[in-house]
Design an enzyme around this catalytic site. Structure first.
Site, mmCIF file in Angstrom:
data_model
loop_
_atom_site.group_PDB
_atom_site.id
_atom_site.type_symbol
_atom_site.label_atom_id
_atom_site.label_comp_id
_atom_site.label_asym_id
_atom_site.label_seq_id
_atom_site.Cartn_x
_atom_site.Cartn_y
_atom_site.Cartn_z
ATOM 1 N NE ARG A 8 -43.995 1.842 -114.923
ATOM 2 C CZ ARG A 8 -43.722 3.143 -115.237
ATOM 3 N NH1 ARG A 8 -42.750 4.037 -113.631
ATOM 4 N NH2 ARG A 8 -43.493 3.804 -115.921
ATOM 5 C CD GLU A 67 -48.306 4.701 -112.214
ATOM 6 O OE1 GLU A 67 -47.923 5.710 -113.313
ATOM 7 O OE2 GLU A 67 -48.094 3.330 -111.991
#
Lengths: 771, 494
Positions: free
Chosen positions: A311, A724
């Site tokens: 990520r 997030e």
């Protein structure tokens, strides 16, 4: 009125404010219950010569002591790479590595037993830095690369080149409720385990694995967590498995609750990164190529580190189109507790790296960093494919940049900051506007699935169960709203139930911001199936009741406001609960299992090419800081956040995710610093020394808003995930500090930018700017 | 003599003796009474999740005044004669008070684990006020950490509360009957024994000195803000504890033209309040000095800590980073010590003999702290500084006090004390000598800073490196000059 889009209070809010909400350690003690803890290694790397538990066993109240030898199943486990030993065998690899499990009648007996256990460890050379791990070639998993375009050629033709290194520290989750589990023994080796976990299925599987039980013998139940933030995705398994071991072996209920100091010392957190970069750009500030080598500190075991790195790499572009790009990622292995998921999951480290690069480019060229950002921003019609090949669709980034700059009065304030810094001898100001483009979906394709159970009861009330776990983020409230609208009933009649592997099997972690997307999708699927059946019954019933006026037509049946009617004859309404009763009498099922799997995902986990994300959540934030030139102390004067979160299912809940994520990110980049002794022991293991943001640290002016965007039809109710992404907007605060320092120094800055870091940078400022 | 502590919990009378009296209030609530609404997180008073209201008789003795404290660092026995209200007791069953209602509707709770502490701390603020400003909200909730909300929804909730419509602890639990019971029960001194441990709560100074003389070492447990931490974290179990709460009048704070006088059991919160209420000429140097002290008190720990901790405790603890000490040093404060052989007065500058080494006999008790205030008309400047990683609810990395007496622009006397740079708070005689007799210039304070830097030998620890502290010691003189002395005033935005 539909409940989606309404600002409904969190479904646990009343319990929270009255102290009635129950967490694991609030469960009443069962008769005969044991308290469980463990002896953990005080040595970061060593060989175990001997373990002597005889003195501990003699302490009154001590019921059992177990080592790895007592595990009926497999000691070796791990979520991606199976490299982790639950209980140390011959070697300890980090401080906190469990060695001996202790079960006793009282905390006092546990304390005495822990002091009486003698473990002789031969200390070996530990590795505590990314540099040392690189030198020793000690890695976790394989290095990966994302590559697009002609990077070498672009550098050869470059008008300007910058290179450097950027480092950031780790972060403790500092969930208020520490890791906790209670295991109750059942019949025939069955266990029921209450665990404070984001991932009941994983806890279930690991318990079965280490105890040598079939998975169906283990039921894991999660009512709620007192915060998690990724820290209870994998690392809740250890205490749960240890409690389960005790319950299975002793036949007594077993409770484990870490104290805060232990929790902070022995569990991992956000990965520190140390990234080398090279960037090529034109004199106008257009980036032509970038080469970034990511190195993270994974700690002693793989945990989720390789996925976190993935990520980071897929977020190294952030909001910017970089035609030629090479991104490598290597997870370094060290003798710290395994680092793990933490809100953002590598994304923050990737995005901060490129945002720092942009600030550096602007400094080199003497331009406004916002100009560089907007010049390189992903286009709407072209320049809109990521380095890993995913198109950026419905791109609202240019609009967000423009509107955020306007609303925050960025340009006027930037001029004012420069004026202030010329005149003030006591303080420095800085301002920055940064962006986030956060990919939504688990990078690992198979995890993007969920199931749900919906039960309609005879009074019309509804229960929903999914694999989503509630940690305060409001996923249950949102799921309840979605189901209520699907059935046309009031949200107050829908209860979202305790999460249990008995009702929902093989579920994914509540993670990647996507729990509402996945579980909401599954719950809607289940509710829709029930409604379809009820529609049939309603059509027939209403037609029959119309005495020939209507023919049965399912297409005309409407569920709304707790009532059901045929739109051609809207005066004749059935109460939802009346229809439920009719269905029951007609032997039509009022329960259903729903399933959801995200479509359109393709990802090559080796080549790092494909479409790993269903969509992107986006946003911008402008922050202004004030720094005391003499002490380095900093405060945030103002932050303006503008996001694209699609259509909000619950504005109050989403807003709380934005403010909470932002402040948490600010903590990571400013005051939260993990300091270690030379032995590798964490020194900042409680809030006395580890400083998460306080209420006084909230920006003095804090504006939070989002744009109206109904285009995200690929997701449930056209919403977007919000857990997030806002955390990454706190990078604006860090960039503002860098901006402030750049008035008097070279602007170099690592994270966290503590007062000490800031002051030491100021102490090395350019002599001519010193007052 | 009594062997049972008496306290009310949510209006219900509890008498506690033996082991339970030595348990923390939070453990007692959760694991003995099963009232699990109160949460335990840090066990060191640094997160506020365990916040409860503690009501003590006000100065009239007719009403209970409730204040927020951390129940994780209070032992049950020290709460003798109080009324405790927990999150479960803020409203009648199935009802919400105005704070709870606002926290629900403003999304002030997410995971909920910090929420009981916030709700209690916020309710405490509305015990005496109907509306709060945003700054009052922030100041009042400094002692509570939240990891989920980013605080903004909590601030909004507090601003939405109309305290005039609030069910307050003092209304929910009528003071009179409780005070009657407390008055009858707590007339006598208290002695609770369990195993090797004893907790005493005398009701006269004579008794207190007697206890402290006959059996040593008797540790005075007043606010417990440090002892409670040591007990939880390091297993400290001092065999002999004594609380001075039962001694009337020892908590008095008096301010007059010449003197600030603080009683041995006066809390930091009481000191703060007394300064705020003190009427005096805004232009007098004494007023300025007290305001400076109030600023430092405002970032001392948290409201919960200041509601429990005392000035005497901060002094007796002897930490080199105690926030109040630099002030007391440069103000030439004096300590009144009372022991078997009577009372003596010791200058604070002579009180510390080394790291945590005090000029205090085993039988002596700090009964009063006397701070001489500058006469009106004198020309004085005082700067107090605290540098910590986080501005609020943090322990200092570095502290400083700089006090100048001047005539026109000439320094006639200078006092400088630095904390966090050695084993005790240090006066800096060489720097004082450098400053004395000089005309105020930027260069003078540059040199003072450089000299201070050379004179100290700080260590690196978790709160800051040696280099950081050296730099701070140097810079603080520059800061003082630019912010307090420079002729053309700068914008002072901080």
């Amino acid at each position: 009125m539909p409940s989606v889009g309404r600002n409904i209070p969190h479904d646990s809010a009343r319990g929270h404010v009255t102290g009635q909400s129950k967490y694991v350690d609030d469960l009443p003690f069962a008769r005969n219950e044991l308290i469980v803890d463990f002896y953990w290694s005080r040595v970061a790397h060593g060989r175990i010569r001997s373990v002597d538990t005889s003195a501990a066993a003699a302490i009154p109240g001590v019921a059992a002591l177990f080592t790895y030898k007592d595990l009926p199943g497999q000691n070796l486990f791990g979520p991606i790479i199976q490299d982790e030993l639950l209980l140390a065998e011959r070697e300890v690899l980090f401080i906190g590595h469990p060695i001996v499990v202790i079960a006793a009648d009282s905390r006092e007996a546990i304390r005495l037993a822990r002091n009486a256990i003698v473990v002789d460890i031969e200390e070996l050379e530990p590795i505590f830095t990314i540099d040392a791990a690189k030198k020793a070639q000690w890695h976790l998993g394989e290095s990966r690369t994302i590559r697009r375009g002609e990077v070498a050629a672009a550098f050869q033709e470059a008008e300007e080149i910058l290179e450097g290194q950027w480092r950031c520290g780790g972060q403790d989750h500092f969930y208020l409720e520490s890791q906790a589990a209670v295991a109750y023994p059942g019949e025939h080796d069955a266990l029921i385990v209450h665990s404070s976990t984001q991932n009941p299925s994983e806890v279930q599987e690991v318990i079965a694995h280490v105890l040598g039980l079939p998975i169906n013998k283990v039921t894991v139940v999660t009512k709620r967590m007192g915060g998690a933030f990724g820290g209870k995705e994998c690392q809740a398994t250890h205490p749960a498995a240890i409690a389960a071991l005790v319950a299975l072996k002793t036949g007594r209920p077993a409770r484990i609750v870490y104290n805060k100091d232990d929790d902070m010392q022995i569990t991992g957190g956000r990965h520190p990164f140390q990234n080398d970069y090279r960037v090529a750009f034109t004199r106008d500030g257009l980036i032509t190529a970038a080469a970034i080598d990511f190195f993270s500190d994974g700690g002693a075991y793989a945990d989720l580190s390789t996925s976190v790195m993935g990520r980071a790499m897929t977020h190294a572009d952030n909001a910017y189109f970089i035609p030629n790009m090479e991104i490598t990622g290597t997870v370094c292995r060290t003798n710290f507790p395994p680092n793990t998921a933490f809100r953002g999951f590598g994304g923050p480290q990737g995005v901060a790296t490129i945002e720092n690069i942009i600030e550096e480019i602007a400094l080199r060229l003497g331009r406004d960093p916002l100009e560089i950002r907007m010049k390189n921003c992903y286009g709407v019609d072209d320049r809109n494919v990521t380095p890993y090949g995913q198109p950026v669709t419905n791109n609202t980034l240019p609009r967000l940049f423009t509107e955020c700059a306007e609303r925050s009065e960025y340009y006027a304030r930037r001029a004012e900051v420069a004026r202030f810094n010329r005149e003030s001898k006591t303080h420095l100001k800085g301002i920055a506007l940064t962006a986030v483009k956060f990919g939504i979906s688990f990078n690992t394709k198979f995890l993007n699935q969920a199931n749900a159970l919906v039960n309609v009861y005879l009074d019309g009330s509804v229960q929903v169960s999914t694999g989503a776990t509630e940690m305060g983020q409001g996923v249950n409230t949102k799921i309840g709203q979605l189901v209520a609208d699907e059935l046309g009933v009031d949200a107050s009649t829908v209860l979202v139930m305790i999460t249990s592997t008995e009702k929902n099997n093989n579920t994914s972690a509540t993670a990647a911001s996507s729990a509402a997307d996945l579980n909401g999708g599954a719950a809607v699927d289940a509710a829709r199936r029930i409604r379809t059946r009820m529609t049939e019954v309603a059509a027939g019933h209403l037609a029959a009741a119309s005495e020939g006026e209507l023919t049965a037509s399912t297409a005309d049946i409407v569920f709304a406001e707790g009532q059901v009617y045929d739109r051609r004859s809207a005066g004749r309404k059935l109460k939802f609960r009346e229809l439920v009763k009719i269905c029951h009498l007609q032997r039509v099922s009022l329960g259903e299992r729903g399933f959801f799997a995200t479509r359109g995902l393709e990802w090559d986990p080796v080549a790092y090419v494909g479409t790993p994300f269903r969509y992107f959540t986006k946003g911008c934030a402008a922050s202004e800081v004030l720094i005391d030139r003499f002490t380095g102390m900093m405060r945030v004067l103002r932050s303006d956040i503008l996001m694209d979160i699609g259509r909000s299912i619950n504005p109050g809940i989403d807003r709380g995710q934005i403010t909470g994520g932002f402040i948490q990110g600010m903590g990571w980049l400013t005051n939260e610093e993990l300091r270690y002794a030379e032995s590798g022991m964490l020194l900042t293991h409680s809030p006395t020394t580890y400083k998460i943001p306080n209420i006084q640290d909230v920006p003095e002016v804090f504006n939070v808003d989002w744009i109206d965007n109904a285009t995200n039809v690929v997701n449930v109710a056209a919403s977007k995930a919000v857990g997030e992404p806002p955390l990454l907007l706190a990078i604006s605060v860090w960039c503002a500090i860098k901006n402030a320092l750049s008035f008097v120094s070279d602007g170099k800055l690592d994270a966290p930018a503590t007062g000490e870091e800031i002051l030491m940078r100021l102490a090395n400022q350019k002599p001519e700017t010193r007052n | 003599m009594r062997n049972q502590a008496l306290l009310f919990i949510n209006g219900k009378e509890h008498r506690v003796a033996g082991a339970e009296a030595f348990d923390t209030l939070s453990n007692y609530l959760r694991y003995t009474l099963g009232q699990t609404g109160t949460k335990i997180v840090c066990e060191e008073g640094d997160c506020g999740a365990c916040t409860v209201l503690v009501g003590r008789p006000d100065s009239s003795g007719k009403e209970l005044t409730y204040r927020a404290v951390n129940s994780c660092i209070q032992i049950v026995g020290q709460l003798d004669g109080t009324s405790v209200v927990t999150v479960e007791g803020l409203a009648p069953p199935r009802e919400l008070n105005a704070v709870q209602q606002a926290m629900v509707s403003c999304h002030g709770a997410q995971c909920g684990y910090c929420t009981p502490g916030f709700v209690v701390a916020m309710s405490a603020l509305f015990e005496t006020r109907d509306r709060l400003s945003e700054q009052e909200v922030r100041d009042g909730l400094t002692g509570n950490l939240c990891r989920c909300t980013g605080y903004e929804p909590i601030i909004k909730a507090a601003l939405a509360v109309d305290g005039s419509r609030m069910m307050r602890a003092r209304d929910l639990y009528p003071s009179a009957p409780m005070l009657e019971t407390i008055g009858a029960h707590c007339r006598d001194s208290l002695t609770i024994e369990h195993g090797e441990r004893t907790l005493s709560a005398p009701v006269t100074m004579e008794q207190a000195i007697g206890i402290r003389s006959e059996r040593a070492p008797v540790i005075i447990l007043q606010g417990g803000t440090d002892l409670g931490v040591q007990a939880n974290k390091r297993g400290l179990r001092p065999p002999l504890l004594m609380s001075l709460n039962g001694i009337k009048g020892l908590d008095e704070v008096r301010i007059d033209a010449e003197m600030l006088s603080v009683g041995g059991t006066a809390t930091l919160a009481a000191l703060e309040t007394a300064i705020r209420l003190h009427a005096g000429s805004v232009f007098s140097p004494a007023h300025g000095h007290l305001a400076e002290l109030a600023n430092i008190l405002g970032i001392f720990g948290s409201p919960q800590i200041r509601n429990a901790g005392t000035l005497a405790g901060n002094i007796a603890n002897g930490s080199p980073i105690a926030d109040t000490l630099p002030f007391l040093f440069v103000m030439e404060a004096r300590l009144e010590l009372t022991g078997r052989s009577g009372t003596r007065v010791v200058p604070i500058n002579a009180f510390y003999r080394g790291y945590k080494q005090l000029d205090l006999e085993p039988d002596e008790i700090i009964t009063r702290i006397l701070v001489p205030l500058p006469p009106s008309g004198s020309e004085e400047t005082l700067g107090l500084y605290k540098v910590s990683r986080r501005k609020d609810l943090d322990i200092s990395s570095f502290t400083a006090a700089i006090r100048l007496q001047t005539t026109a622009r000439t320094i006639t006397a200078a006092s400088v004390a630095l904390g966090g740079v050695g084993p005790v708070v240090l006066r800096m005689p060489s720097v004082e000598a450098l400053l004395k007799g000089q005309t105020i210039t930027q260069d003078l304070f540059e040199r003072a800073g450089q000299l201070a830097r050379r004179e100290i030998n700080p260590i690196s620890d978790v709160r800051g490196s040696r280099d950081f502290r050296l730099q701070l010691a140097e810079n603080i003189f520059r800061k003082f000059y630019y912010e307090r002395l420079e002729p053309r005033r700068e914008m002072r935005e901080a």
